[in-house]
Design a protein around this motif. Structure first.
Motif, short mmCIF file in Angstrom:
data_model
loop_
_atom_site.label_atom_id
_atom_site.label_comp_id
_atom_site.label_asym_id
_atom_site.label_seq_id
_atom_site.Cartn_x
_atom_site.Cartn_y
_atom_site.Cartn_z
N ALA A 145 -12.60 -13.30 -13.07
CA ALA A 145 -13.11 -14.52 -12.25
C ALA A 145 -13.40 -15.40 -13.51
O ALA A 145 -13.46 -15.30 -14.81
CB ALA A 145 -14.43 -14.02 -11.58
N SER A 146 -13.53 -16.77 -13.17
CA SER A 146 -14.21 -17.82 -13.88
C SER A 146 -15.37 -18.39 -13.39
O SER A 146 -15.38 -18.85 -12.37
CB SER A 146 -12.99 -18.91 -14.18
OG SER A 146 -11.68 -18.51 -14.73
N LEU A 147 -16.32 -18.72 -14.29
CA LEU A 147 -17.50 -19.11 -13.84
C LEU A 147 -17.83 -20.38 -14.54
O LEU A 147 -17.77 -20.68 -15.79
CB LEU A 147 -18.57 -18.15 -14.31
CG LEU A 147 -19.12 -17.06 -13.16
CD1 LEU A 147 -20.13 -16.14 -13.88
CD2 LEU A 147 -19.72 -17.72 -12.04
N GLY A 148 -18.56 -21.30 -13.74
CA GLY A 148 -18.94 -22.66 -14.21
C GLY A 148 -20.64 -22.76 -13.97
O GLY A 148 -20.91 -22.26 -12.94
N LEU A 149 -21.30 -23.20 -14.88
CA LEU A 149 -22.73 -23.13 -14.78
C LEU A 149 -23.30 -24.53 -14.83
O LEU A 149 -22.86 -25.24 -16.01
CB LEU A 149 -23.56 -22.29 -15.74
CG LEU A 149 -25.03 -22.11 -15.69
CD1 LEU A 149 -25.31 -20.68 -16.38
CD2 LEU A 149 -25.61 -23.13 -16.43
N SER A 150 -23.99 -25.09 -14.19
CA SER A 150 -24.77 -26.62 -14.13
C SER A 150 -26.21 -26.32 -13.90
O SER A 150 -26.66 -25.81 -12.88
CB SER A 150 -24.23 -27.23 -13.22
OG SER A 150 -24.77 -28.67 -13.06
N VAL A 151 -27.12 -26.98 -14.78
CA VAL A 151 -28.64 -27.10 -14.65
C VAL A 151 -28.79 -28.54 -14.08
O VAL A 151 -28.47 -29.35 -14.41
CB VAL A 151 -29.02 -26.84 -16.03
CG1 VAL A 151 -30.69 -26.93 -15.98
CG2 VAL A 151 -29.02 -25.69 -16.52
N GLY A 152 -29.67 -28.49 -12.71
CA GLY A 152 -29.91 -29.65 -12.12
C GLY A 152 -30.85 -30.52 -13.08
O GLY A 152 -31.73 -30.12 -13.87
N ASP A 153 -30.67 -31.80 -12.92
CA ASP A 153 -31.35 -32.98 -13.46
C ASP A 153 -32.37 -33.60 -12.59
O ASP A 153 -32.03 -33.60 -11.32
CB ASP A 153 -30.74 -33.82 -14.18
CG ASP A 153 -29.93 -33.37 -15.68
OD1 ASP A 153 -30.77 -32.21 -16.18
OD2 ASP A 153 -29.00 -33.77 -15.81
N ALA A 154 -33.42 -34.33 -12.92
CA ALA A 154 -34.33 -35.01 -11.96
C ALA A 154 -33.59 -36.07 -11.10
O ALA A 154 -32.64 -36.85 -11.72
CB ALA A 154 -35.66 -35.62 -12.58
N GLY A 155 -33.65 -36.13 -10.00
CA GLY A 155 -33.07 -37.44 -9.47
C GLY A 155 -31.54 -36.96 -9.02
O GLY A 155 -30.73 -37.86 -8.28
N GLN A 156 -30.99 -35.67 -9.25
CA GLN A 156 -29.52 -35.51 -9.13
C GLN A 156 -29.45 -34.65 -7.61
O GLN A 156 -30.17 -33.92 -7.15
CB GLN A 156 -29.04 -34.37 -10.34
CG GLN A 156 -27.55 -34.05 -10.40
CD GLN A 156 -27.24 -33.28 -11.59
OE1 GLN A 156 -28.09 -32.20 -11.58
NE2 GLN A 156 -26.34 -33.34 -12.29
#
Length: 511
Positions: free
Chosen positions: A199-210
């Motif tokens: 598998a391939s994994l992508g990671l995103s951290v949320g920002d304020a107002g996003q």
């Protein structure tokens, strides 16, 4: 009759009024006289009792129906938020969970992981959709067991999964991501075989107002970056990846335009008869002359076409263009009736019954003899195919076209099965002749492969010939045909007639 001043009359009237107003518990007292008036009072009381029973039963039914409707409503809500195959949350539920995690009041940002299985399509193509569903269910269970109890796991569709991790740091999320990848490395047991599903994994951290959709998009961008790096990788989102995404999207739009207009061309690499030097045919190889980027090679845009679902349309273009070009060479007497053209087809083509009709149609329109058209399939697609693949192969053979296995010897062969396949030739992968001319043990290996191929009733084309020593060794071993840069690079269509006319003198087969 009874007297007008009888107090029971007023009691009866009052009782009837109470009953009429809905007081079904009201009863009228019966006097000791037991006369006609008392009989009316008793009848009224009995009617009140019947009405009370009916009303209570009605209330009970309404209560039951209301409960059933409530349960049905809850079930519908659950179905609307749940993936029916895996029981995980669906996209709607994921976005809801992500929005909730962004506004939980803790001040900590959520993290989203997006996961896509590598090469899952080939499992569906070669093993069937039942096996594919089994893989998806197993993957869902392993992801669920690898995450924390507070995390929300969802299947977004196909082989794509996502995990929302509330109030989680990027490092902690990466640990969970690596745990998921480790769990997916373990083999998955199907009824007739064991497979591994990277598998391939992508990671995103949320920002304020996003917003949730923006976070999901960023994780998707990171996931594609991970896929480009290789199997079982985890990639963090970086703003620079958005440019790569835009370029990829633009390239895909350009490819769609090229399929409808100009830019795609075919080059042709000769297949040479080793004993005589005669050019027995050519392999059609697609190229893309991009208006701004120049020449783009297939290894860059073919995977793009597969991901975007354009591979069948691209395959039809190659088939039609190549066979029409052969028709032109025949009309110009540039080639003889033995000359063949080889066309690569994909596993997707075998899964489409329309492809057989496409081949039939182009043969009919051009008048090209079927035996002059050879379709090349990868070894994995042809040996590991399912019932539909074998039906398609049979249908293609019924048209009279040749079938050739490409990349033979790359590790997928089932020799006993190979003997029963409706194929004419195999094209031996270049990796099996790399040491020919330099490694003393290599000729014996080539001879063994040749004997094995012939034992299956087939002949072989040897690809990747780059030196005179390799060509000479193959000829001395009794190999019939070869292809490679030693003879010629792929050439534009207009250069092929001269090449065919010149041929390659035996013993000096190179340009």
């Amino acid at each position: 009759m009874f007297a007008d001043n009888d107090p029971r009359v007023s009691q009866l009237l009052e009782g009837i009024v109470r009953l009429a107003s809905g007081d079904l518990n009201s009863r009228i007292e019966v006097s000791p006289a037991r006369d006609e008036l008392d009989a009316i009072i008793m009848g009224t009381n009995l009617l009140a009792e019947d009405l009370q029973i009916i009303y209570e039963e009605l209330e009970q039914r309404v209560e039951v129906r209301t409960k059933l409707l409530h349960e049905a409503h809850l079930e519908m809500q659950k179905m609307a938020m749940q993936d029916p195959l895996t029981g995980l949350a669906n996209r709607s539920a994921l976005l809801t969970a992500l929005k909730s995690a962004q506004s939980d009041g803790t001040g900590d940002s959520p993290v989203i992981l997006l996961l896509d299985l590598d090469a899952f399509k080939s499992i569906n193509d070669t093993q069937g959709h039942t096996a594919g569903d089994k893989v998806l269910i197993t993957v869902a269970e392993r992801i669920r067991n690898a995450v924390r109890s507070t995390d929300v796991v969802a299947r977004l569709g196909g082989d794509e999964f996502a995990i929302v991790m509330p109030a989680t740091g990027a490092d902690q999320a990466a640990v969970v991501g690596q745990r998921i990848l480790a769990a997916l490395k373990e083999p998955i047991e199907l009824p007739d075989r064991s497979i591994r599903c990277a598998a391939s994994l992508g990671l995103s951290v949320g920002d304020a107002g996003q917003g949730p959709e923006e976070m999901l998009m960023q994780a998707d961008v990171a996931m594609y970056a991970s896929k480009a790096e290789g199997l079982n990788r985890l990639h963090f989102f970086e703003p620079g990846l958005l440019l790569v995404r835009r370029l990829r999207s633009q390239l895909l739009d350009d490819l769609r335009s090229a399929l409808k207009g100009e830019g795609l061309v075919l080059h042709y690499q000769p297949v040479v008869e080793l004993a005589t030097g005669r050019v027995e045919g050519v392999e059609a190889l697609i190229r893309w002359n991009h208006p701004t980027r120049g020449r783009i090679m297939p290894d860059e845009f073919i995977p793009l076409a597969e991901e975007a679902g354009l591979i069948s349309e691209l395959g039809r273009w190659v088939l039609t263009t190549a066979v029409e070009q052969l028709r032109q060479w025949v009309d110009e007497d540039a080639v003889d009736s033995r000359f063949s053209i080889r066309i690569n087809i994909s596993a997707t083509d075998l899964q489409s019954l329309q492809f057989i009709e496409d081949v039939r149609g182009v043969l009919k329109e051009t008048g090209v003899r079927p035996e002059q058209v050879v379709l090349e399939l990868t070894e994995m697609a042809i040996v590991k195919g399912n019932d539909l693949d074998r039906y398609s192969l049979g249908g293609l053979r019924g048209l009279g076209v040749g079938i050739e296995i490409d990349d033979f010897g790359t590790g997928y062969s089932s020799i006993s099965y190979l003997r029963r396949l409706p194929v004419d030739r195999v094209k031996v992968d270049r990796s099996l002749i790399v040491g020919l001319g330099t490694d003393p043990s290599q000729p014996a290996l080539v001879a063994a492969v040749l004997q094995l191929v012939r034992a299956c009733g087939l002949e072989a084309v040897w690809e990747g010939v780059e030196t005179a020593e390799q060509a000479e060794h193959l000829r001395n071993l009794g190999c019939l045909s070869a292809q490679g840069y030693f003879f010629s690079r792929p050439l534009p269509a207009e250069d092929i007639p001269a090449l065919v006319a010149a041929a390659f003198p035996a013993g000096n087969v190179g340009l």
